[in-house]
Design a protein around this motif. Structure first.
Motif, PDB file in Angstrom:
ATOM      1  N   ALA A   1      -1.230   2.125   3.360  1.00 60.68           N
ATOM      2  CA  ALA A   1      -2.249   2.087   4.384  1.00 60.68           C
ATOM      3  C   ALA A   1      -2.224   1.715   5.309  1.00 60.68           C
ATOM      4  CB  ALA A   1      -3.323   1.965   2.856  1.00 60.68           C
ATOM      5  N   PHE A   2      -1.735   0.369   5.509  1.00 61.69           N
ATOM      6  CA  PHE A   2      -2.307  -0.584   7.077  1.00 61.69           C
ATOM      7  C   PHE A   2      -1.202   0.497   7.685  1.00 61.69           C
ATOM      8  CE2 PHE A   2      -4.205  -4.343   4.370  1.00 61.69           C
ATOM      9  CZ  PHE A   2      -4.909  -3.726   4.831  1.00 61.69           C
TER      10      PHE A   2
ATOM     11  N   ALA B   1      -9.456  -8.105  -5.453  1.00 58.74           N
ATOM     12  CA  ALA B   1      -8.845  -6.939  -6.409  1.00 58.74           C
ATOM     13  C   ALA B   1      -9.540  -8.243  -7.669  1.00 58.74           C
ATOM     14  CB  ALA B   1      -7.876  -7.074  -6.429  1.00 58.74           C
TER      15      ALA B   1
ATOM     16  N   ALA C   1      -6.455  -9.438  -0.650  1.00 53.08           N
ATOM     17  CA  ALA C   1      -6.742  -8.064  -0.888  1.00 53.08           C
ATOM     18  C   ALA C   1      -6.255  -8.626  -2.207  1.00 53.08           C
ATOM     19  CB  ALA C   1      -5.122  -7.282  -1.054  1.00 53.08           C
TER      20      ALA C   1
ATOM     21  N   SER D   1       4.517  -6.499   7.235  1.00 52.96           N
ATOM     22  CA  SER D   1       5.096  -5.784   6.345  1.00 52.96           C
ATOM     23  C   SER D   1       5.737  -6.861   5.147  1.00 52.96           C
ATOM     24  CB  SER D   1       5.659  -4.328   6.354  1.00 52.96           C
ATOM     25  OG  SER D   1       4.910  -3.573   7.316  1.00 52.96           O
TER      26      SER D   1
ATOM     27  N   TYR E   1       3.487  -8.935   4.852  1.00 55.22           N
ATOM     28  CA  TYR E   1       2.405  -8.671   3.195  1.00 55.22           C
ATOM     29  C   TYR E   1       3.419  -8.244   2.175  1.00 55.22           C
ATOM     30  CZ  TYR E   1      -1.342  -6.666   1.449  1.00 55.22           C
ATOM     31  OH  TYR E   1      -2.933  -6.034   0.988  1.00 55.22           O
TER      32      TYR E   1
ATOM     33  N   SER F   1       0.104  -0.450  -2.056  1.00 52.93           N
ATOM     34  CA  SER F   1      -0.375   0.796  -1.746  1.00 52.93           C
ATOM     35  C   SER F   1      -1.258   0.600  -0.272  1.00 52.93           C
ATOM     36  CB  SER F   1      -1.356   1.160  -2.981  1.00 52.93           C
ATOM     37  OG  SER F   1      -2.129   0.075  -3.587  1.00 52.93           O
ATOM     38  N   THR F   2      -1.965  -0.543  -0.341  1.00 56.69           N
ATOM     39  CA  THR F   2      -2.439  -1.267   0.768  1.00 56.69           C
ATOM     40  C   THR F   2      -1.169  -1.391   1.827  1.00 56.69           C
ATOM     41  OG1 THR F   2      -2.363  -3.795  -0.203  1.00 56.69           O
ATOM     42  CG2 THR F   2      -4.263  -2.630  -0.056  1.00 56.69           C
TER      43      THR F   2
ATOM     44  N   ILE G   1      -1.692  -2.541  -6.106  1.00 51.87           N
ATOM     45  CA  ILE G   1      -2.651  -2.539  -5.051  1.00 51.87           C
ATOM     46  C   ILE G   1      -2.169  -3.608  -3.406  1.00 51.87           C
ATOM     47  CG2 ILE G   1      -4.716  -4.423  -4.046  1.00 51.87           C
ATOM     48  CD1 ILE G   1      -5.333  -4.190  -6.981  1.00 51.87           C
ATOM     49  N   THR G   2      -0.632  -3.635  -3.448  1.00 54.61           N
ATOM     50  CA  THR G   2       0.018  -4.434  -2.694  1.00 54.61           C
ATOM     51  C   THR G   2       0.897  -3.814  -1.890  1.00 54.61           C
ATOM     52  OG1 THR G   2      -0.137  -7.167  -3.196  1.00 54.61           O
ATOM     53  CG2 THR G   2       2.096  -6.308  -2.134  1.00 54.61           C
TER      54      THR G   2
ATOM     55  N   HIS H   1      -1.890  -5.502  -9.498  1.00 53.63           N
ATOM     56  CA  HIS H   1      -1.893  -6.087  -8.230  1.00 53.63           C
ATOM     57  C   HIS H   1      -0.330  -5.798  -7.247  1.00 53.63           C
ATOM     58  CE1 HIS H   1      -4.877  -9.386  -8.225  1.00 53.63           C
ATOM     59  NE2 HIS H   1      -4.939  -9.615  -9.430  1.00 53.63           N
TER      60      HIS H   1
END
Length: 171
Positions: free
Chosen positions: A17-18, A160, A156, A38, A41, A13-14, A10-11, A7
């Protein structure tokens, strides 16, 4: 359901990407909304994700302040629409955190009053609400970016979990 490390990955890396998409599509001089998005997030993904209703890494990251999530843990069933709803989960946690902030400020006022320093609780609440409203009116893009970042991080996390559970059932 993915573990805490997955998790977290994922946080991060996404979020990267954003951020790359934002810089590519929006004028780079407008980085303040990006920073608000950011920060929210990252905060929501690492400390306010959907697993706060269990003894999760997100829950333990709150350290001595984790007591503020105790009512949430008692009232919210794990993986329910309240904790893992794609949009609603993040909104509920943001509202919950806001309510807890106000309650903690009332406790602080009560403690000040117990020490002999007289503070009117109504004026503190009014000042907090006015300040929050003023920030949102003065900086609407940044406020919206913060809220979207907070909610998307929870989304996100929930996606997942949904994908992981779906793959396990399919396999």
């Amino acid at each position: 359901m993915p573990g805490a490390r997955v998790h977290d990955l994922i946080t991060v890396s996404t979020l990267a990407a954003f951020d790359v998409l934002y810089v590519a599509k929006v004028h780079p001089a407008s980085l303040v909304p990006l920073c608000c998005f950011s920060g929210a997030y990252l905060f929501a993904g690492l400390a306010c994700a959907g697993d706060l209703d269990t003894n999760s890494r997100e829950y333990r990251r709150w350290g001595p302040l984790r007591f503020i999530w105790w009512p949430y843990r008692v009232l919210v069933p794990h993986r329910s629409w309240v904790s893992h709803g794609l949009i609603v989960g993040g909104i509920i946690r943001a509202l919950y955190l806001g309510v807890m902030f106000f309650l903690l400020s009332w406790v602080g006022v009560w403690l000040w009053n117990q020490c002999g320093m007289h503070v009117d609780p109504a004026s503190v609440t009014q000042m907090e609400a006015h300040s929050l409203g003023q920030i949102m009116r003065t900086h609407p893009r940044e406020s919206l970016a913060f809220l979207v970042g907070f909610v998307l991080a929870g989304t996100a996390h929930s996606l997942a979990d949904i994908v992981s559970t779906g793959l396990k059932r399919w396999l």
